[in-house]
Design an enzyme around this catalytic site. Sequence first.
Site, PDB file in Angstrom:
ATOM      1  CB  SER A 239      44.645 -31.776 -60.398  1.00 52.82           C
ATOM      2  OG  SER A 239      45.702 -30.940 -59.970  1.00 52.82           O
ATOM      3  CE  LYS A 240      44.253 -31.675 -68.151  1.00 50.37           C
ATOM      4  NZ  LYS A 240      42.979 -30.980 -68.100  1.00 50.37           N
ATOM      5  NE  ARG A 241      47.165 -28.098 -57.908  1.00 51.54           N
ATOM      6  CZ  ARG A 241      47.784 -28.485 -56.807  1.00 51.54           C
ATOM      7  NH1 ARG A 241      49.094 -28.365 -56.717  1.00 51.54           N
ATOM      8  NH2 ARG A 241      47.114 -28.984 -55.801  1.00 51.54           N
ATOM      9  CG  HIS A 242      49.663 -33.318 -58.492  1.00 47.93           C
ATOM     10  ND1 HIS A 242      48.315 -33.269 -58.260  1.00 47.93           N
ATOM     11  CD2 HIS A 242      50.259 -32.793 -57.399  1.00 47.93           C
ATOM     12  CE1 HIS A 242      48.108 -32.745 -57.057  1.00 47.93           C
ATOM     13  NE2 HIS A 242      49.261 -32.441 -56.524  1.00 47.93           N
ATOM     14  N   GLY A 243      51.409 -33.043 -63.005  1.00 46.75           N
ATOM     15  CA  GLY A 243      52.039 -33.701 -64.154  1.00 46.75           C
ATOM     16  C   GLY A 243      50.977 -34.431 -64.946  1.00 46.75           C
TER      17      GLY A 243
END
Length: 472
Positions: A239-243
């Site tokens: 997801s976005k929190r992985h970049g």
Amino acid sequence: MEKVRVRFAPSPTGFLHIGGARTALFNWLYARHNNGVFILRIEDTDRSRSTDEYIDAIIQGMKWLGLDWDEGPFRQTARFDLYRSYADRLLKEGRAYYCYCSPAELEARRKEAMAAGRALKYDGRCRDLKEPVPGVSPVVRFRMPQEGQTVVDDLIRGRVTFANDQLDDLIILRSDGTPTYNLTVVADDIDMGITHVIRGDDHLNNTPKQIQLYNAFGYPVPKFAHLPMILGPDRARLSKRHGATSVMAYYEMGYLPDALVNYLVRLGWSYGDQEIFTREELIRYFSFENVGRAAAVFNPEKLLWLNSQYIINSSSERLAELVIPFLVKENIVPEGWNPDKQWLARAVDTLKERSKTLVELARSLRYYIAAEVEYDEKARAKFLNKESLGLLTEVRDGLASLAVFSEAEIEKLFRSIIEKHGIKLGRLAQPVRVALTGGTQSPGIFEVIGVLGREKTLQRLQKAIKTAGGQS
Ligand code: GLU
């Protein structure tokens, strides 16, 4: 053999992301491997979340990755008549029925079922209703078989069996007459003659429902291939929190589309120990036998490494073309800059082994292109001072009077100076490097001088001599 027809069917509720691009790629590879047809279908029936901007973004992402399609893009919102005719057929044949239960009633029954520990599916209350309920707009439900099993023979997962009594009488038309996902997918896949449905395994639970719809329509079921999930490095769903997850963010960061394609294909597929593949190789080797069942972990460092390999192996001419928009974005050159392409390729040639992305390449090109160098303060203090003044002056005078300004001649000049003083090349090269590039790290000094050319080199040495405390 029947011609392979596959489709990528994104919902335009966001940009093309890593997972979607991998699904598109596997469809594309399967089509190309089999000389089949690749169809792009935009599943935009959720009007509140779909936008034209996202459709454009998905198309832009696919074009950038070089995933060309043969038919489409088709938009589901332009095909409502088709879905209604499919629903009508099921109604007429008694395979579907009108349901008048209101959302509030359904919710109340759901709660009851939950409290009693019963299955949370629709209880079939309207299945055998003879008369319409006045004043209520009904939904249309599919009459799901309640006995037996539905088997999915998945090309990746193998055989997956679902008990039919777990399957809901799913809604195929909402009360406003709009079709739902499972109906539109099946109607389109039938209408488009899809032979293989290749998609993320988050859809696996829809597959038995869709198989039952195929059966009800009397169409052969396509083959299914459900791709394993993609996880972040912490093994949570990517997801976005992985970049960055949007494909075009990788364009912005200076990745080459071929590197990203090569990386994406390895999220699930392998071919021995080989890591780097040309597109021709991918098309030739691709098959579902080599797609694993285990979730794939997204590894940004590996992607960066692959990108550096693709940069090293690209021709400098091509990189010179590709880097121009990045030079503009980094404010190194103005918009519309029209360089001597041969010169730019030569400059790129000295840097490509040291640049992992086009952004890094653009930033390193700054000192070749800029009118003046900016010194790194520490480097200036350490190397442009009284100690180096004499050497810098000798280099300047030597270069000014070289008959032929070639890398070989430049090297000869440097060798004669260090021999004369009995010093190592670094003692001479470092001050010159700071003079010419502003810093202490650069490609080989003779190459740098070769790219800059005599005039710029002499100007920069002149400025350095002054900075070091000398006169002109
Ligand atoms: N529109 C669905 C999605 O974006 C894909 C449906 C399918 O491939 O069957 O998840």
